[in-house]
Design a protein around this motif. Structure first.
Motif, PDB file in Angstrom:
ATOM      1  N   GLU A 101      29.155  32.496  28.850  1.00  0.00           N
ATOM      2  CA  GLU A 101      28.356  31.756  28.273  1.00  0.00           C
ATOM      3  C   GLU A 101      27.852  30.564  29.147  1.00  0.00           C
ATOM      4  O   GLU A 101      26.779  30.250  29.034  1.00  0.00           O
ATOM      5  CB  GLU A 101      28.719  31.235  26.987  1.00  0.00           C
ATOM      6  N   ASN A 102      29.092  30.051  30.073  1.00  0.00           N
ATOM      7  CA  ASN A 102      28.490  28.951  31.033  1.00  0.00           C
ATOM      8  C   ASN A 102      27.480  29.428  32.023  1.00  0.00           C
ATOM      9  O   ASN A 102      26.881  28.666  32.463  1.00  0.00           O
ATOM     10  CB  ASN A 102      29.721  28.289  31.426  1.00  0.00           C
ATOM     11  N   LYS A 158      24.333  29.282  30.301  1.00  0.00           N
ATOM     12  CA  LYS A 158      23.831  27.897  30.346  1.00  0.00           C
ATOM     13  C   LYS A 158      23.515  27.348  31.556  1.00  0.00           C
ATOM     14  O   LYS A 158      22.334  26.798  31.702  1.00  0.00           O
ATOM     15  CB  LYS A 158      25.120  27.075  29.741  1.00  0.00           C
TER      16      LYS A 158
END
Length: 347
Positions: A315-316, A319
């Motif tokens: 998920e990072n 991002k």
């Protein structure tokens, strides 16, 4: 093949002193070079005969890597060649000089040689110096007076083309003059005859005939070659039909998969048992990283050192891509792999 005729002089094929890398690569396609001999002999750790065939026929990979992974190592090797040669001359007292020509064998003109350096030997004859560099972790390949087999075939190819009896191969693996290997390879006409026969068969029966050589190399090397040349996966394509004659191989694959699953289960059970045994020792160690147990004749040293590893959650990464696209493009590389599986179903 009849006994080798040794009454010949190597012929100049091209002057390489002002060639660009692209011109040099095109020129090499007109024959077989020394670094390609090990591919034909089936011992190259880098390429298959099919890869070499495609290169000689001017067929480019469908999956082209935007940047060669080992380009730094190759560039370091090229830039340090002269230093390796100077060190060799200082250590041996032999005179070394560069030769900026590509040669060919007058009796087997498909055999080419692009040398690093030539040597004046005390006998008045010429020899060849081949310069290499490697990293510290690969020095073991040179231990006990050994030469990596792909380099040995390269040197034997050069001896054949140049009609010389000795090649010295020098390798620097560190940053001082003690981290340096010198190996001497002497001509062996029986081995040379074997090499010439294999290269002639490859050149005439495959390259000139336009016939793809079969894959006979290690599976990982073959699968990498296929990945490069078949092109990217297309999940929109319909399934192909393979003849039922291949059923036996599929059953063999499934049997191996079942056997592997049993071994994996056994491995997991062993690891679980090892962890259970480690628990009281880990408890005693606490924050300490080492322990010693001795019974007077044998000592056991227990190590429980920390391992630091940096990871980025999926998920990072998403991002980073959304918030800082330029940084994402600089630090994140994407690769695609394909997984081979067999699923048995009712017809």
């Amino acid at each position: 093949m009849a006994a080798l005729n040794l009454k010949y002089e190597p012929q100049i094929f091209a002057d390489t002193s002002h060639m660009s890398r692209e011109e040099w690569l095109r020129t090499r396609r007109d024959g077989i070079g020394g670094s390609e001999a090990s591919i034909i002999m089936g011992v190259s750790p880098f390429a298959t005969r099919r890869d070499l065939y495609y290169d000689k026929r001017g067929i480019k990979p469908a999956n082209m890597d935007p940047e060669e992974e080992n380009w730094v190592a190759k560039e370091v090797g090229n830039r340090l060649e002269e230093l390796v040669a100077v060190m060799f001359s200082k250590k041996t007292g032999l005179e070394v000089f560069p030769d900026k020509h590509m040669y060919f064998h007058p009796l087997f003109p498909f055999m080419k040689a692009d040398l690093d350096f030539e040597i004046y030997l005390p006998t008045g004859k010429k020899g060849i110096l081949e310069c290499k560099t490697t990293n510290y972790n690969c020095q073991y390949k040179w231990h006990d007076n050994a030469v990596p087999v792909n380099y040995e075939w390269q040197c034997r190819h050069y001896m054949a083309v140049m009609n010389v009896d000795v090649v010295y191969i020098a390798c620097l693996y560190g940053n001082n003059d003690s981290e340096y290997f010198i190996r001497k390879i002497e001509r062996d006409l029986d081995i040379e005859q074997e090499l010439i026969k294999a290269e002639q068969e490859f050149w005439e029966n495959y390259v000139q005939a336009g016939v793809e050589p079969p894959y006979t190399e290690a599976p990982d090397l073959v699968l990498e070659s296929l990945r490069k040349f078949v092109g990217p996966a297309d999940q929109k394509l319909p399934p192909i039909t393979i003849t039922a004659d291949e059923k036996g191989k599929l059953e063999q694959y499934l049997a191996l998969a079942e056997r592997k699953a049993k071994l994996d289960k056994e491995r997991r059970e062993i690891e679980k048992e090892q962890k259970e045994i480690s628990i009281p020792f880990v408890e005693q160690l606490g924050q300490c990283c080492q322990a010693v147990i001795t019974d007077g004749s044998v000592a056991y040293r227990i190590l429980y050192n920390p391992t630091n590893r940096k990871t980025v959650k999926k998920e990072n990464i998403t991002k980073l891509e959304n918030l800082y696209p330029e940084a994402y493009a600089d630090v994140v590389t994407e690769s695609v792999s394909r997984t081979f599986r067999i699923r048995k179903e009712a017809a």
